[in-house]
Design a protein around this motif. Structure first.
Motif, PDB file in Angstrom:
ATOM      1  N   VAL A 166       0.858  -1.182   0.000  1.00  0.00           N
ATOM      2  CA  VAL A 166       0.000   0.000   0.000  1.00  0.00           C
ATOM      3  C   VAL A 166       0.894   1.231   0.000  1.00  0.00           C
ATOM      4  O   VAL A 166       1.835   1.305   0.783  1.00  0.00           O
ATOM      5  CB  VAL A 166      -0.900   0.035   1.271  1.00  0.00           C
ATOM      6  N   MET A 167       0.623   2.166  -0.897  1.00  0.00           N
ATOM      7  CA  MET A 167       1.295   3.461  -0.842  1.00  0.00           C
ATOM      8  C   MET A 167       0.214   4.499  -0.573  1.00  0.00           C
ATOM      9  O   MET A 167      -0.626   4.777  -1.419  1.00  0.00           O
ATOM     10  CB  MET A 167       2.034   3.733  -2.153  1.00  0.00           C
ATOM     11  N   ASP A 168       0.240   5.029   0.637  1.00  0.00           N
ATOM     12  CA  ASP A 168      -0.809   5.943   1.087  1.00  0.00           C
ATOM     13  C   ASP A 168      -0.310   7.380   0.961  1.00  0.00           C
ATOM     14  O   ASP A 168       0.758   7.629   0.422  1.00  0.00           O
ATOM     15  CB  ASP A 168      -1.162   5.610   2.551  1.00  0.00           C
ATOM     16  N   VAL A 169      -1.088   8.297   1.461  1.00  0.00           N
ATOM     17  CA  VAL A 169      -0.720   9.702   1.513  1.00  0.00           C
ATOM     18  C   VAL A 169      -0.673  10.067   2.996  1.00  0.00           C
ATOM     19  O   VAL A 169      -1.570   9.687   3.749  1.00  0.00           O
ATOM     20  CB  VAL A 169      -1.780  10.563   0.783  1.00  0.00           C
ATOM     21  N   GLU A 170       0.384  10.785   3.412  1.00  0.00           N
ATOM     22  CA  GLU A 170       0.559  11.040   4.850  1.00  0.00           C
ATOM     23  C   GLU A 170      -0.678  11.655   5.501  1.00  0.00           C
ATOM     24  O   GLU A 170      -1.064  11.265   6.594  1.00  0.00           O
ATOM     25  CB  GLU A 170       1.793  11.918   5.078  1.00  0.00           C
ATOM     26  N   ALA A 171      -1.307  12.601   4.818  1.00  0.00           N
ATOM     27  CA  ALA A 171      -2.486  13.261   5.409  1.00  0.00           C
ATOM     28  C   ALA A 171      -3.629  12.267   5.635  1.00  0.00           C
ATOM     29  O   ALA A 171      -4.352  12.348   6.624  1.00  0.00           O
ATOM     30  CB  ALA A 171      -2.960  14.410   4.523  1.00  0.00           C
ATOM     31  N   PHE A 172      -3.783  11.291   4.703  1.00  0.00           N
ATOM     32  CA  PHE A 172      -4.840  10.285   4.863  1.00  0.00           C
ATOM     33  C   PHE A 172      -4.486   9.323   5.996  1.00  0.00           C
ATOM     34  O   PHE A 172      -5.363   8.871   6.741  1.00  0.00           O
ATOM     35  CB  PHE A 172      -5.056   9.489   3.575  1.00  0.00           C
ATOM     36  N   ALA A 173      -3.195   8.997   6.115  1.00  0.00           N
ATOM     37  CA  ALA A 173      -2.757   8.118   7.212  1.00  0.00           C
ATOM     38  C   ALA A 173      -3.024   8.796   8.555  1.00  0.00           C
ATOM     39  O   ALA A 173      -3.474   8.167   9.516  1.00  0.00           O
ATOM     40  CB  ALA A 173      -1.274   7.780   7.064  1.00  0.00           C
ATOM     41  N   MET A 174      -2.755  10.096   8.601  1.00  0.00           N
ATOM     42  CA  MET A 174      -3.033  10.888   9.808  1.00  0.00           C
ATOM     43  C   MET A 174      -4.517  10.832  10.153  1.00  0.00           C
ATOM     44  O   MET A 174      -4.901  10.649  11.301  1.00  0.00           O
ATOM     45  CB  MET A 174      -2.677  12.364   9.553  1.00  0.00           C
ATOM     46  N   GLU A 175      -5.349  11.018   9.119  1.00  0.00           N
ATOM     47  CA  GLU A 175      -6.796  11.017   9.313  1.00  0.00           C
ATOM     48  C   GLU A 175      -7.252   9.646   9.837  1.00  0.00           C
ATOM     49  O   GLU A 175      -8.102   9.551  10.722  1.00  0.00           O
ATOM     50  CB  GLU A 175      -7.471  11.315   7.966  1.00  0.00           C
ATOM     51  N   ASN A 176      -6.639   8.600   9.300  1.00  0.00           N
ATOM     52  CA  ASN A 176      -6.926   7.230   9.723  1.00  0.00           C
ATOM     53  C   ASN A 176      -6.616   7.048  11.214  1.00  0.00           C
ATOM     54  O   ASN A 176      -7.401   6.474  11.971  1.00  0.00           O
ATOM     55  CB  ASN A 176      -6.032   6.275   8.906  1.00  0.00           C
ATOM     56  N   ALA A 177      -5.446   7.543  11.629  1.00  0.00           N
ATOM     57  CA  ALA A 177      -5.033   7.409  13.036  1.00  0.00           C
ATOM     58  C   ALA A 177      -5.859   8.323  13.936  1.00  0.00           C
ATOM     59  O   ALA A 177      -6.078   8.027  15.113  1.00  0.00           O
ATOM     60  CB  ALA A 177      -3.543   7.737  13.178  1.00  0.00           C
ATOM     61  N   PHE A 178      -6.322   9.432  13.366  1.00  0.00           N
ATOM     62  CA  PHE A 178      -7.085  10.397  14.167  1.00  0.00           C
ATOM     63  C   PHE A 178      -8.352   9.769  14.737  1.00  0.00           C
ATOM     64  O   PHE A 178      -8.787  10.111  15.838  1.00  0.00           O
ATOM     65  CB  PHE A 178      -7.443  11.627  13.324  1.00  0.00           C
ATOM     66  N   ALA A 179      -8.925   8.818  13.976  1.00  0.00           N
ATOM     67  CA  ALA A 179     -10.139   8.144  14.460  1.00  0.00           C
ATOM     68  C   ALA A 179      -9.906   7.514  15.833  1.00  0.00           C
ATOM     69  O   ALA A 179     -10.828   7.412  16.652  1.00  0.00           O
ATOM     70  CB  ALA A 179     -10.569   7.080  13.457  1.00  0.00           C
ATOM     71  N   LEU A 180      -8.655   7.098  16.103  1.00  0.00           N
ATOM     72  CA  LEU A 180      -8.339   6.461  17.389  1.00  0.00           C
ATOM     73  C   LEU A 180      -8.295   7.460  18.534  1.00  0.00           C
ATOM     74  O   LEU A 180      -8.531   7.099  19.679  1.00  0.00           O
ATOM     75  CB  LEU A 180      -6.985   5.743  17.310  1.00  0.00           C
ATOM     76  N   ILE A 181      -7.924   8.731  18.221  1.00  0.00           N
ATOM     77  CA  ILE A 181      -7.834   9.696  19.325  1.00  0.00           C
ATOM     78  C   ILE A 181      -9.094  10.545  19.450  1.00  0.00           C
ATOM     79  O   ILE A 181      -9.261  11.256  20.427  1.00  0.00           O
ATOM     80  CB  ILE A 181      -6.592  10.615  19.207  1.00  0.00           C
ATOM     81  N   ALA A 182      -9.999  10.423  18.446  1.00  0.00           N
ATOM     82  CA  ALA A 182     -11.225  11.235  18.488  1.00  0.00           C
ATOM     83  C   ALA A 182     -11.984  11.022  19.798  1.00  0.00           C
ATOM     84  O   ALA A 182     -12.576  11.952  20.343  1.00  0.00           O
ATOM     85  CB  ALA A 182     -12.107  10.906  17.290  1.00  0.00           C
ATOM     86  N   ASP A 183     -11.936   9.777  20.313  1.00  0.00           N
ATOM     87  CA  ASP A 183     -12.675   9.467  21.545  1.00  0.00           C
ATOM     88  C   ASP A 183     -12.035  10.094  22.785  1.00  0.00           C
ATOM     89  O   ASP A 183     -12.675  10.208  23.823  1.00  0.00           O
ATOM     90  CB  ASP A 183     -12.757   7.947  21.740  1.00  0.00           C
ATOM     91  N   GLN A 184     -10.738  10.494  22.662  1.00  0.00           N
ATOM     92  CA  GLN A 184     -10.074  11.105  23.821  1.00  0.00           C
ATOM     93  C   GLN A 184     -10.388  12.597  23.909  1.00  0.00           C
ATOM     94  O   GLN A 184     -10.048  13.255  24.890  1.00  0.00           O
ATOM     95  CB  GLN A 184      -8.546  10.941  23.706  1.00  0.00           C
ATOM     96  N   LEU A 185     -11.036  13.146  22.883  1.00  0.00           N
ATOM     97  CA  LEU A 185     -11.259  14.587  22.835  1.00  0.00           C
ATOM     98  C   LEU A 185     -12.530  14.968  23.583  1.00  0.00           C
ATOM     99  O   LEU A 185     -13.493  14.235  23.587  1.00  0.00           O
ATOM    100  CB  LEU A 185     -11.363  15.059  21.378  1.00  0.00           C
ATOM    101  N   ALA A 186     -12.477  16.143  24.175  1.00  0.00           N
ATOM    102  CA  ALA A 186     -13.631  16.622  24.942  1.00  0.00           C
ATOM    103  C   ALA A 186     -14.523  17.509  24.087  1.00  0.00           C
ATOM    104  O   ALA A 186     -15.142  18.440  24.579  1.00  0.00           O
ATOM    105  CB  ALA A 186     -13.136  17.394  26.161  1.00  0.00           C
ATOM    106  N   VAL A 187     -14.558  17.236  22.765  1.00  0.00           N
ATOM    107  CA  VAL A 187     -15.384  18.043  21.865  1.00  0.00           C
ATOM    108  C   VAL A 187     -16.316  17.119  21.086  1.00  0.00           C
ATOM    109  O   VAL A 187     -16.034  15.936  20.940  1.00  0.00           O
ATOM    110  CB  VAL A 187     -14.502  18.850  20.874  1.00  0.00           C
ATOM    111  N   PRO A 188     -17.440  17.659  20.585  1.00  0.00           N
ATOM    112  CA  PRO A 188     -18.359  16.805  19.822  1.00  0.00           C
ATOM    113  C   PRO A 188     -17.701  16.239  18.563  1.00  0.00           C
ATOM    114  O   PRO A 188     -16.691  16.770  18.100  1.00  0.00           O
ATOM    115  CB  PRO A 188     -19.511  17.750  19.452  1.00  0.00           C
ATOM    116  N   ARG A 189     -18.274  15.173  18.035  1.00  0.00           N
ATOM    117  CA  ARG A 189     -17.649  14.470  16.913  1.00  0.00           C
ATOM    118  C   ARG A 189     -17.570  15.309  15.637  1.00  0.00           C
ATOM    119  O   ARG A 189     -16.737  15.059  14.779  1.00  0.00           O
ATOM    120  CB  ARG A 189     -18.403  13.167  16.620  1.00  0.00           C
ATOM    121  N   ASP A 190     -18.459  16.325  15.528  1.00  0.00           N
ATOM    122  CA  ASP A 190     -18.409  17.150  14.311  1.00  0.00           C
ATOM    123  C   ASP A 190     -17.564  18.409  14.509  1.00  0.00           C
ATOM    124  O   ASP A 190     -17.601  19.333  13.706  1.00  0.00           O
ATOM    125  CB  ASP A 190     -19.830  17.533  13.879  1.00  0.00           C
ATOM    126  N   ALA A 191     -16.781  18.428  15.587  1.00  0.00           N
ATOM    127  CA  ALA A 191     -15.978  19.607  15.911  1.00  0.00           C
ATOM    128  C   ALA A 191     -14.868  19.835  14.882  1.00  0.00           C
ATOM    129  O   ALA A 191     -14.532  18.959  14.091  1.00  0.00           O
ATOM    130  CB  ALA A 191     -15.356  19.436  17.298  1.00  0.00           C
TER     131      ALA A 191
END
Length: 352
Positions: A166-191
């Protein structure tokens, strides 16, 4: 091989940054992830310059060392090209085309959007969904990178004993990993969340709204400036300075005279990147700042950003809820975690 790739054998995520190769292998059971293997292997100075691989053999050697050190047995890898090397465009397409017809049509259309000769480009696309208000059309995400950017990464992986699946794009990989930290945030999901990755030589802002990337920008700034200052002031080699930064042992003057001014500069960089975002979009605020990259591990930096910019700020840890395999040292992993966002996003491609 496409930029997005399809279901395949398990993959090890390989993030090639300016100063290190980061390797991460995850497994999944019962909806939970586990870190099976990981390694961070330093690169010689200038082997990679601003995300461009200059010395492919040196990078290949570092990948080989990372594989050995991590203990992974996997032979297939996911890697990524940097945002500056990739052009992405969302283009509307007729919704009634099958995959092959869509591919032919995109090949035809792509030349309008890409400033290079089409034969020098690696293309991939992903159907995002129907166009709002026009059910007969679909939005297609087109990603294109100069073939040489992709090939030099494939070569480095091969020299390291791995095959690029797989050859991805760094920004998409970041977005992929972001899903894991979204739950640690104290803001709504559409923030609106600003993810700021401060690496060794490059700082990347990735603004996400409802967990989808809406803006990215890179600028040249990073921890190497701190390393250079430590070298200059205390007469150390590049390796010694890097080690001293992480492990301590520098004179007392370091905190006040060297580290504090660097932290101030880092806050200014974050502020500048956000100003660019505000100027170029309809937004004039973000709800949360997440700091990632090697520099996010600097003690007190999140508090300083939050205080000076007035936005709640946390340090990214995409591995926070994961269990650890027997080969993984918890303390080392915790220290490296903020710098493993891209590697983590790539390792997650195993489970697509």
């Amino acid at each position: 091989m496409g930029l997005f790739g399809s279901k395949a054998p398990p993959l090890v995520g390989i993030d090639i940054s300016s100063t290190a190769v980061k390797l991460l292998q995850l497994s999944q059971s019962g909806g939970r992830y586990r870190v099976e293997h990981y390694a961070v292997e330093p690169l010689p100075p200038n082997a990679v310059v601003e995300k461009n691989i200059v010395e492919v053999e040196a990078v290949g050697e570092a990948i080989k060392r990372a594989v050995v050190r991590s203990g992974t047995r996997l032979k297939h890898a996911a890697a990524a090209v940097a945002g500056s090397a990739v052009i992405t465009k969302v283009i509307p397409m007729p919704g009634n085309l099958d995959e092959d017809e869509l591919e032919d049509q995109i090949q035809l259309e792509a030349s309008q959007y890409i400033p290079y000769p089409i034969e020098e480009v690696s293309l991939d696309f992903e159907v995002l969904g129907p166009v709002q208000g026009n059910p007969d059309m679909v939005n297609v995400l087109l990603a294109a990178s100069r073939t040489e950017n992709v090939e030099v990464r494939q070569s480095a992986l091969e020299l390291g004993g791995l095959t690029a699946r797989v050859m991805d794009v760094e920004a998409f990989a970041m977005e992929n990993a972001f899903a894991l930290i979204a739950d640690q945030l104290a803001v709504p999901r559409d923030a609106i969340v600003a993810l700021v990755d401060v690496g060794a030589t490059m700082t990347t802002l990735n603004v996400l709204r409802a967990q989808r990337s809406i803006y990215t920008r890179e600028q040249v700034f990073g921890g190497k400036q701190l390393t250079d200052e430590v070298m200059r002031r205390y007469g150390l080699s590049y390796e010694e300075a890097g080690l001293a930064k992480r492990q301590g042992g520098l004179p007392e003057s370091y905190e006040i005279e060297v580290l504090e001014p660097f932290k101030e500069a880092m806050v200014q960089q974050v502020s500048r990147l956000l100003q660019f975002f505000y100027a170029g979009s309809e937004f004039n605020r973000v709800d949360q700042i997440v700091l990632a990259g090697g520099c996010a591990s600097i003690p007190g930096i999140a508090e300083m950003v939050e205080e000076q910019l007035g936005v709640p700020t946390i340090i990214a840890n995409p591995l926070a809820t994961m269990s650890l395999g027997p080969r993984v040292q918890a303390h080392a992993l915790a220290q490296d975690a903020p710098a493993l966002m891209i590697a983590c996003g790539l390792a997650l491609r195993s489970f697509d």
